[in-house]
Design a protein around this motif. Structure first.
Motif, PDB file in Angstrom:
ATOM      1  N   ASN A  14      81.538  96.490  37.927  1.00 20.31           N
ATOM      2  CA  ASN A  14      80.466  95.559  38.251  1.00 20.31           C
ATOM      3  C   ASN A  14      80.728  94.140  37.763  1.00 20.31           C
ATOM      4  OD1 ASN A  14      78.289  96.031  39.832  1.00 20.31           O
ATOM      5  ND2 ASN A  14      76.874  96.429  38.179  1.00 20.31           N
ATOM      6  N   GLN A  31      78.726  91.228  40.860  1.00 19.32           N
ATOM      7  CA  GLN A  31      78.260  91.726  42.148  1.00 19.32           C
ATOM      8  C   GLN A  31      76.908  91.112  42.493  1.00 19.32           C
ATOM      9  OE1 GLN A  31      80.085  93.768  44.214  1.00 19.32           O
ATOM     10  NE2 GLN A  31      81.687  93.352  42.725  1.00 19.32           N
ATOM     11  N   SER A  34      73.825  92.594  40.835  1.00 20.67           N
ATOM     12  CA  SER A  34      73.760  92.229  39.421  1.00 20.67           C
ATOM     13  C   SER A  34      73.311  90.779  39.253  1.00 20.67           C
ATOM     14  CB  SER A  34      75.117  92.435  38.739  1.00 20.67           C
ATOM     15  OG  SER A  34      75.480  93.797  38.777  1.00 20.67           O
TER      16      SER A  34
END
Length: 92
Positions: A14, A31, A34
């Motif tokens: 991530n 990402q 996120s």
């Protein structure tokens, strides 16, 4: 869209640490989901401040700061593991 090769310094999770050409230092790939969560966390802090709820704002800010500290630690560990100097001042 342009296809390029990038250097990957961590697992491709991530918050992967990558270096794109022609950059000298790596960056962190966050990402989209996120990034949206970080934005929501900041909006929560702003809303709590607007409502005068300093305690709630501080609690939300402390959680966000902790998460960013973890991300920064992952970044600096990746750079150190590959003998890349840290591109910012680190307090002792």
């Amino acid at each position: 869209m342009e296809r390029i090769e990038a250097e990957l310094f961590t697992d491709p999770g991530n918050d992967a640490v990558v270096r794109l050409p022609p950059r000298h230092f790596p960056g962190v790939l966050i990402q989209g989901d996120s990034l949206s969560i970080i934005r929501s966390d900041i909006a929560e802090i702003v809303e709590a401040c607007d409502q005068g709820d300093v305690g709630e704002a501080r609690e939300a800010a402390a959680i966000l700061l902790s998460n960013l500290d973890e991300l920064l630690a992952r970044y600096t560990a990746a750079l150190k593991a590959h003998d890349i100097p840290i591109p910012f001042y680190q307090a002792p």
